[in-house]
Design a protein around this motif. Structure first.
Motif, PDB file in Angstrom:
ATOM      1  N   ALA A   1       0.827  -1.203   0.000  1.00 53.53           N
ATOM      2  CA  ALA A   1       0.000   0.000   0.000  1.00 53.53           C
ATOM      3  C   ALA A   1       0.861   1.253   0.000  1.00 53.53           C
ATOM      4  O   ALA A   1       0.398   2.325  -0.380  1.00 53.53           O
ATOM      5  N   VAL A   2       2.124   1.123   0.426  1.00 53.39           N
ATOM      6  CA  VAL A   2       2.977   2.303   0.563  1.00 53.39           C
ATOM      7  C   VAL A   2       3.280   2.990  -0.780  1.00 53.39           C
ATOM      8  O   VAL A   2       3.116   4.206  -0.882  1.00 53.39           O
ATOM      9  N   PRO A   3       3.703   2.258  -1.840  1.00 53.81           N
ATOM     10  CA  PRO A   3       4.132   2.959  -3.060  1.00 53.81           C
ATOM     11  C   PRO A   3       3.117   3.926  -3.655  1.00 53.81           C
ATOM     12  O   PRO A   3       3.485   5.062  -3.934  1.00 53.81           O
ATOM     13  N   PRO A   4       1.820   3.534  -3.828  1.00 53.14           N
ATOM     14  CA  PRO A   4       0.904   4.524  -4.416  1.00 53.14           C
ATOM     15  C   PRO A   4       0.717   5.748  -3.530  1.00 53.14           C
ATOM     16  O   PRO A   4       0.638   6.871  -4.035  1.00 53.14           O
ATOM     17  N   LEU A   5       0.659   5.536  -2.192  1.00 51.53           N
ATOM     18  CA  LEU A   5       0.481   6.677  -1.278  1.00 51.53           C
ATOM     19  C   LEU A   5       1.685   7.594  -1.321  1.00 51.53           C
ATOM     20  O   LEU A   5       1.573   8.809  -1.435  1.00 51.53           O
ATOM     21  N   LEU A   6       2.866   6.967  -1.260  1.00 52.56           N
ATOM     22  CA  LEU A   6       4.116   7.726  -1.286  1.00 52.56           C
ATOM     23  C   LEU A   6       4.247   8.510  -2.585  1.00 52.56           C
ATOM     24  O   LEU A   6       4.480   9.728  -2.579  1.00 52.56           O
ATOM     25  N   ALA A   7       4.049   7.820  -3.705  1.00 52.99           N
ATOM     26  CA  ALA A   7       4.264   8.453  -5.014  1.00 52.99           C
ATOM     27  C   ALA A   7       3.280   9.588  -5.236  1.00 52.99           C
ATOM     28  O   ALA A   7       3.652  10.661  -5.713  1.00 52.99           O
ATOM     29  N   ASN A   8       2.001   9.379  -4.850  1.00 56.25           N
ATOM     30  CA  ASN A   8       1.010  10.419  -5.098  1.00 56.25           C
ATOM     31  C   ASN A   8       1.212  11.624  -4.189  1.00 56.25           C
ATOM     32  O   ASN A   8       1.031  12.761  -4.620  1.00 56.25           O
TER      33      ASN A   8
ATOM     34  N   ARG B   1      -7.102   5.998  -2.970  1.00 49.03           N
ATOM     35  CA  ARG B   1      -7.996   5.136  -3.748  1.00 49.03           C
ATOM     36  C   ARG B   1      -7.212   3.972  -4.358  1.00 49.03           C
ATOM     37  O   ARG B   1      -7.610   2.809  -4.242  1.00 49.03           O
ATOM     38  N   THR B   2      -6.074   4.276  -4.985  1.00 48.79           N
ATOM     39  CA  THR B   2      -5.267   3.215  -5.579  1.00 48.79           C
ATOM     40  C   THR B   2      -4.822   2.222  -4.516  1.00 48.79           C
ATOM     41  O   THR B   2      -4.881   1.007  -4.716  1.00 48.79           O
ATOM     42  N   ALA B   3      -4.373   2.745  -3.360  1.00 48.85           N
ATOM     43  CA  ALA B   3      -3.876   1.866  -2.311  1.00 48.85           C
ATOM     44  C   ALA B   3      -4.976   0.963  -1.783  1.00 48.85           C
ATOM     45  O   ALA B   3      -4.767  -0.243  -1.584  1.00 48.85           O
ATOM     46  N   VAL B   4      -6.181   1.533  -1.579  1.00 48.10           N
ATOM     47  CA  VAL B   4      -7.276   0.722  -1.038  1.00 48.10           C
ATOM     48  C   VAL B   4      -7.643  -0.396  -2.013  1.00 48.10           C
ATOM     49  O   VAL B   4      -7.769  -1.560  -1.628  1.00 48.10           O
ATOM     50  N   VAL B   5      -7.781  -0.041  -3.291  1.00 48.26           N
ATOM     51  CA  VAL B   5      -8.160  -1.058  -4.275  1.00 48.26           C
ATOM     52  C   VAL B   5      -7.090  -2.147  -4.338  1.00 48.26           C
ATOM     53  O   VAL B   5      -7.378  -3.344  -4.396  1.00 48.26           O
ATOM     54  N   GLN B   6      -5.840  -1.701  -4.295  1.00 46.57           N
ATOM     55  CA  GLN B   6      -4.714  -2.631  -4.312  1.00 46.57           C
ATOM     56  C   GLN B   6      -4.760  -3.599  -3.129  1.00 46.57           C
ATOM     57  O   GLN B   6      -4.598  -4.806  -3.284  1.00 46.57           O
ATOM     58  N   VAL B   7      -4.995  -3.058  -1.933  1.00 47.15           N
ATOM     59  CA  VAL B   7      -4.989  -3.911  -0.739  1.00 47.15           C
ATOM     60  C   VAL B   7      -6.209  -4.827  -0.731  1.00 47.15           C
ATOM     61  O   VAL B   7      -6.097  -6.007  -0.389  1.00 47.15           O
ATOM     62  N   VAL B   8      -7.380  -4.312  -1.133  1.00 46.41           N
ATOM     63  CA  VAL B   8      -8.562  -5.179  -1.215  1.00 46.41           C
ATOM     64  C   VAL B   8      -8.262  -6.356  -2.141  1.00 46.41           C
ATOM     65  O   VAL B   8      -8.612  -7.500  -1.850  1.00 46.41           O
ATOM     66  N   ALA B   9      -7.576  -6.072  -3.255  1.00 45.72           N
ATOM     67  CA  ALA B   9      -7.267  -7.130  -4.209  1.00 45.72           C
ATOM     68  C   ALA B   9      -6.254  -8.108  -3.629  1.00 45.72           C
ATOM     69  O   ALA B   9      -6.429  -9.322  -3.710  1.00 45.72           O
ATOM     70  N   THR B  10      -5.186  -7.602  -3.034  1.00 46.55           N
ATOM     71  CA  THR B  10      -4.141  -8.518  -2.562  1.00 46.55           C
ATOM     72  C   THR B  10      -4.555  -9.241  -1.286  1.00 46.55           C
ATOM     73  O   THR B  10      -4.023 -10.307  -1.002  1.00 46.55           O
ATOM     74  N   ALA B  11      -5.502  -8.677  -0.511  1.00 47.20           N
ATOM     75  CA  ALA B  11      -5.942  -9.364   0.702  1.00 47.20           C
ATOM     76  C   ALA B  11      -6.543 -10.723   0.349  1.00 47.20           C
ATOM     77  O   ALA B  11      -6.591 -11.616   1.196  1.00 47.20           O
TER      78      ALA B  11
ATOM     79  N   LEU C   1     -16.688  -8.056  -7.072  1.00 49.80           N
ATOM     80  CA  LEU C   1     -17.659  -7.032  -6.680  1.00 49.80           C
ATOM     81  C   LEU C   1     -17.088  -6.137  -5.588  1.00 49.80           C
ATOM     82  O   LEU C   1     -17.244  -4.914  -5.631  1.00 49.80           O
ATOM     83  N   LEU C   2     -16.403  -6.743  -4.616  1.00 47.47           N
ATOM     84  CA  LEU C   2     -15.849  -5.942  -3.526  1.00 47.47           C
ATOM     85  C   LEU C   2     -14.797  -4.965  -4.062  1.00 47.47           C
ATOM     86  O   LEU C   2     -14.767  -3.792  -3.674  1.00 47.47           O
ATOM     87  N   ALA C   3     -13.946  -5.456  -4.987  1.00 46.71           N
ATOM     88  CA  ALA C   3     -12.908  -4.588  -5.541  1.00 46.71           C
ATOM     89  C   ALA C   3     -13.526  -3.427  -6.315  1.00 46.71           C
ATOM     90  O   ALA C   3     -13.118  -2.270  -6.152  1.00 46.71           O
ATOM     91  N   LEU C   4     -14.555  -3.724  -7.120  1.00 49.17           N
ATOM     92  CA  LEU C   4     -15.196  -2.653  -7.897  1.00 49.17           C
ATOM     93  C   LEU C   4     -15.914  -1.673  -6.972  1.00 49.17           C
ATOM     94  O   LEU C   4     -15.901  -0.465  -7.196  1.00 49.17           O
ATOM     95  N   LEU C   5     -16.518  -2.208  -5.883  1.00 49.93           N
ATOM     96  CA  LEU C   5     -17.205  -1.350  -4.922  1.00 49.93           C
ATOM     97  C   LEU C   5     -16.208  -0.407  -4.255  1.00 49.93           C
ATOM     98  O   LEU C   5     -16.451   0.802  -4.123  1.00 49.93           O
ATOM     99  N   ALA C   6     -15.051  -0.966  -3.835  1.00 50.18           N
ATOM    100  CA  ALA C   6     -14.028  -0.131  -3.199  1.00 50.18           C
ATOM    101  C   ALA C   6     -13.580   0.963  -4.160  1.00 50.18           C
ATOM    102  O   ALA C   6     -13.435   2.130  -3.779  1.00 50.18           O
ATOM    103  N   GLU C   7     -13.389   0.576  -5.428  1.00 48.71           N
ATOM    104  CA  GLU C   7     -12.976   1.551  -6.444  1.00 48.71           C
ATOM    105  C   GLU C   7     -14.008   2.665  -6.553  1.00 48.71           C
ATOM    106  O   GLU C   7     -13.678   3.850  -6.545  1.00 48.71           O
TER     107      GLU C   7
END
Lengths: 237, 239
Positions: free
Chosen positions: A101-108, A152-162, A201-207
């Protein structure tokens, strides 16, 4: 498409939701893991990105972190962390996901602070603002849209990788899928597909939810500017 | 068939005796004893990665050209790629596996191609749209037709973008192949998961991880070199 129909039928059975280890339990595990991983990711990524962006250097660090985490398989971190001093349980899973989750937050955050107009900053300094005031009153408010996009990117990423937590018995919705694979395709096929549908569905909802958040916190005049999502790391690996 | 079925199998072998006490993170003994397995998994990993990237490239470049020529298609193609990219890899495997077979290499391959495709289309399209308008005018003035201009002018100028996409796609594919371990088709991921379920055999996990990261690094460097070799003009201009 019969498997797809079987998956819908599986989802339509209330017992599959309410049973112990059913969809509701797994969903709760999934959300708890995601929440803590994103929180830790924010606690590390945002201050670092804001600091580097404010100082105006360290772009190399940001790129290196992004590239390293792209090459590192999630499975490797998920399996290695429990065997270190951290021990088994939820914590290693959360930490492994937080790393991604760190890279998208850091980069943005970094990009957001760097993209504040130089003339605006000069005007603020000319008005007598100190470094800290410049950061709080000018740079941070102007980079909120970027930070929201990173979140947003980090959340979607973590929901997916979880989903992958199941590989190390970490729970989450992926467990529905892996349990289905454990039964074999002929008996577990419907469950595999149902798990897949639930995760998508969960990933799209988070997005969608965080796209809404991003829009809400973006001041109206900035909305018309072209969408500025930074390169997202693979949602997946 | 997969690591999941191991739960019911008799407990696997413990670490070999020559390892010394405990369960070290790195063991040369393990590498020597299992050189065959490691090479097989590494070969599988390299093979499926290259196959993925080549197939994705062959599909992505025509798609990007299509989106470039027919502007109204650009929005939908990029939007679709965004939505597809949100789909978690395990879910994609779950949706593909019942159709294609649960222990099938093709299942993993198709999932990987889909993800690589999206990265490649985006970057190739970015590269194509960045070709300066006066260059295109000049090419048209020299008598190039649509295809001639594409082949001799636009694609070469878009090469840096395409190579960037290739690098991203290759590195993420190397990491993604490991997910295939859930159906026993994960290459080095099979080593990582195998080690985890094999009494937490650390040497096996770390060998898989190190090879995986190393492979990503080597392929990335190779692509940087390829990009340089393919665009000699950018180097000459720089010096």
């Amino acid at each position: 498409m019969s498997y797809f129909r079987d998956g819908i039928v599986w989802l339509n059975d209330p017992l599959n939701w309410t049973n112990p280890g059913g969809l509701l339990d797994r969903l709760q595990e999934h959300l708890v893991i995601t929440f803590w991983a994103v929180l830790i990711g924010c606690a590390v990524g945002l201050p670092l990105g804001i600091w580097l962006g404010h100082r105006g250097r360290g772009g190399g660090v940001v790129v290196t972190v992004a590239n390293l985490t792209r090459a590192l398989p999630t499975l490797a971190l998920l399996t290695i962390l429990p065997l270190t001093a951290i021990g088994f349980g939820k914590l290693p899973v959360i930490l492994a996901l937080a790393v991604f989750a760190v890279p998208p937050l850091l980069a943005n955050a970094y990009t957001g602070l760097r993209s504040v107009d130089a003339e605006t900053k000069e005007a603020a300094i000319g008005m007598g603002l100190s470094g800290g005031q410049l950061l709080r009153r000018v740079e941070l408010p102007l980079s909120v849209p970027y930070i929201a996009a990173g979140l947003r990117t980090a959340v979607v990423q973590v929901v997916a990788t979880a989903t992958l937590a199941t590989f190390v018995n970490g729970g989450g919705l992926g467990t529905i899928i892996s349990a289905g694979f454990g039964l074999g395709i002929s008996r577990g096929g419907a469950q595999i597909v149902a798990g897949g549908i639930a995760v998508v569905l969960l990933a799209l909802l988070a997005e969608a939810v965080f796209a809404g958040v991003e829009r809400l916190v973006t001041p109206r005049p900035l909305r018309s500017i072209r969408r500025r999502r930074s390169a997202r790391p693979a949602t997946t690996g | 068939m997969s690591f999941l079925s191991r739960a019911s199998a008799p407990l696997p072998l413990a670490a070999p005796a020559g390892d010394g006490p405990g369960n070290p993170w790195f063991s040369w003994q393990y590498v020597q004893d299992n050189a065959d397995t490691i090479m097989t998994k590494l070969g599988f990993h390299i093979g499926i990665t290259l196959e993925t990237v080549v197939i994705a490239l062959l599909v992505a470049v025509p798609l990007a050209v299509l989106a470039y020529w027919i502007r109204p298609l650009t929005g939908p193609i990029l939007a679709l790629s965004g939505v597809l990219y949100t789909i978690p890899s395990l879910a994609l495997l779950a949706l593909l596996a019942p159709l294609l077979g649960a222990t099938n290499r093709a299942t993993v391959l198709i999932a990987l191609v889909l993800y690589a495709l999206l990265l490649l289309v985006r970057n190739a399209l970015t590269g194509l749209t960045q070709v300066p308008a006066d260059v295109k005018d000049a090419a048209a003035g020299m008598g190039y037709g649509r295809f001639g201009r594409l082949w001799h002018v636009e694609l070469p100028l878009a090469l840096p973008g395409i190579v960037t996409g290739l690098r991203l796609a290759t590195v993420s594919t190397v990491a993604l192949v490991t997910i295939g371990a859930i159906i026993g088709q994960g290459g080095l991921g099979d080593l990582i998961m195998g080690g985890f379920w094999n009494n937490f055999y650390k040497a096996e996990i770390l060998t898989g991880t190190v090879l995986c990261v190393g492979l990503a690094l080597v392929l990335d460097l190779a692509l940087v070199g390829l990009g340089r070799a393919l665009t000699p003009w950018s180097r000459r201009r720089a010096t």
